[in-house]
Design an enzyme around this catalytic site. Structure first.
Site, short mmCIF file in Angstrom:
data_model
loop_
_atom_site.label_atom_id
_atom_site.label_comp_id
_atom_site.label_asym_id
_atom_site.label_seq_id
_atom_site.Cartn_x
_atom_site.Cartn_y
_atom_site.Cartn_z
NE ARG A 1 3.97 -2.91 5.76
CZ ARG A 1 4.58 -3.78 6.56
NH1 ARG A 1 4.28 -3.83 7.85
NH2 ARG A 1 5.51 -4.58 6.09
CG HIS B 1 1.52 -5.14 2.05
ND1 HIS B 1 2.77 -5.53 2.47
CD2 HIS B 1 1.64 -3.82 1.74
CE1 HIS B 1 3.61 -4.50 2.41
NE2 HIS B 1 2.93 -3.45 1.97
CD1 TRP C 1 7.99 8.37 3.81
CD2 TRP C 1 6.87 7.19 5.34
NE1 TRP C 1 8.20 7.04 3.55
CE2 TRP C 1 7.53 6.29 4.48
CE3 TRP C 1 6.10 6.67 6.39
CZ2 TRP C 1 7.45 4.90 4.63
CZ3 TRP C 1 6.01 5.30 6.54
CH2 TRP C 1 6.69 4.42 5.68
#
Length: 380
Positions: free
Chosen positions: A134, A138, A283
């Site tokens: 992540r 980002h 998820w």
């Protein structure tokens, strides 16, 4: 790039894999244990790969076994006390990184050392993997192809001002944890450090090899960071609005529908934490393993709206046969559900649910491209 006697790095890799497999009876190579990474780097300098490059074209089984015997003898003499005989064949997988002409072979040696440290970190606690991915995402996903601003070139996500942006909530902990590794490599820029770590984390967690190049140059002033609001948002309305928002955000970076879906597959790893975003849950059933399970779940599960806080909507899996607790623990964000409600997106989702190999290939290409947005003069 050719080695001695005109043998390519790829031939060295394939040949070494074959002879090591023949020598140790391995029919397939598992991901290498973390301790082999540093060993492989030292073993390369011992000349084993170069030795194989000179002789690997020999086609006869006796010649192959003789080479394998030499390699095995050298390895066992130096390293057998620390690694098992059974694990030695997995060194062949690392030869992909080390053979002459491979991208990793062209990188400065400190990147090999850094990869070993990342492997050790994730072997200790694989939950850091999703955060590292992540962070790399980002750091790169702020690129604007019109203004030519943003991206990973300047390493600005390390600044507190950028970490404080809404989409980056929680990444300060990842930056702090990785700083322990960064301190060991002052010559590696933050832009290179974060993106390299993200690329290698994908592979370490079972995903594809991500092509990666070095050469990013850090900014020294937070004024160079990108404005807030350039990263994807979990929910801007119903499925049509969320699909449009995905196309707007990713389109600003230059990505098409297929790449949008492929990059969304990074949700195969990690989970949402209420202390960070308000959303909660993983998820997939295997949040420490990179796979196509995210797409399988999108297609195969029945998704039910679940308002976890006032005005904050996510989806839970109804599961099969009245839903086991295990199935109901996985979740999707509204932006995830948009991928199966939009016909063009859903077509790609269904393809990746059927074909993990295709997903891995497309993800590797898209993620590599993402990590290079806004960069220039890269090497490797």
């Amino acid at each position: 790039m050719l080695g001695r006697n005109g043998v390519s790095g790829a031939q060295v890799v394939l040949g070494a894999a074959a002879v090591l497999g023949a020598c140790f009876g391995a029919s397939a190579f598992a991901p290498p244990p973390p301790q082999l990474a540093g060993i492989a780097l030292r073993f390369r300098h011992a000349g084993a790969v170069r030795m194989a490059a000179g002789d690997i074209r020999a086609q006869s089984q006796p010649s192959q076994l003789a080479i394998a015997g030499d390699i095995r003898a050298q390895m066992q003499e130096t390293y057998e006390p620390r690694i098992s005989r059974r694990s030695l064949p997995s060194l062949a997988a690392l030869l992909v990184l080390l053979a002459p002409g491979s991208p990793a072979a062209a990188l400065p040696p400190q990147f090999g050392e850094l990869e070993t440290e990342i492997r050790d970190l994730l072997a200790e606690d694989a939950d850091w993997g999703a955060g590292i991915v992540r962070l790399a995402w980002h750091a790169s996903g702020t690129y604007d192809r019109i203004s030519k601003t943003g991206g990973s070139q300047r390493g600005t996500i390390r600044f507190q001002e950028e970490l404080a942006q809404g989409a980056n909530v929680g990444l300060d902990a990842v930056v702090e944890r990785l700083q322990e590794l960064k301190d060991n490599h002052p010559d590696i820029s933050y832009g290179d450090f974060y993106t390299f770590a993200g690329a290698r984390a994908i592979e370490i967690l079972g995903g594809p090899k991500i092509p990666w190049r070095s050469g990013r140059v850090d900014a020294i002033d937070p004024a160079e960071m990108s404005p807030d609001g350039r990263l994807p948002t979990p929910d801007v309305g119903g499925p049509p609005q969320n699909a449009a928002a995905l196309r707007q955000v990713f389109g600003r970076m230059g990505f098409k529908d297929q790449e949008i879906v492929a990059l969304s597959g990074a949700h195969a790893i990690g989970r949402c934490r209420p202390s960070m975003t308000g959303y909660i849950g993983p998820w997939t059933f295997t949040p420490r393993q990179f796979s196509n399970q995210y797409f399988v779940n999108l297609v195969e599960q029945t998704w039910i709206e679940n308002e976890i806080h006032e005005g904050l909507l996510q989806y839970r899996a109804a599961g099969k046969n009245n839903a086991t607790q295990y199935e109901s623990n996985i979740m999707m964000l509204p932006s995830d559900i948009a991928l199966i409600e939009d016909p063009a997106f859903r077509k790609v989702v269904e393809e990746y649910a059927r074909d993990e190999k295709r997903f891995f290939k497309d993800f590797a290409a898209a993620f590599s491209r993402l990590l290079e947005l806004g960069t220039k003069n890269l090497r490797g």
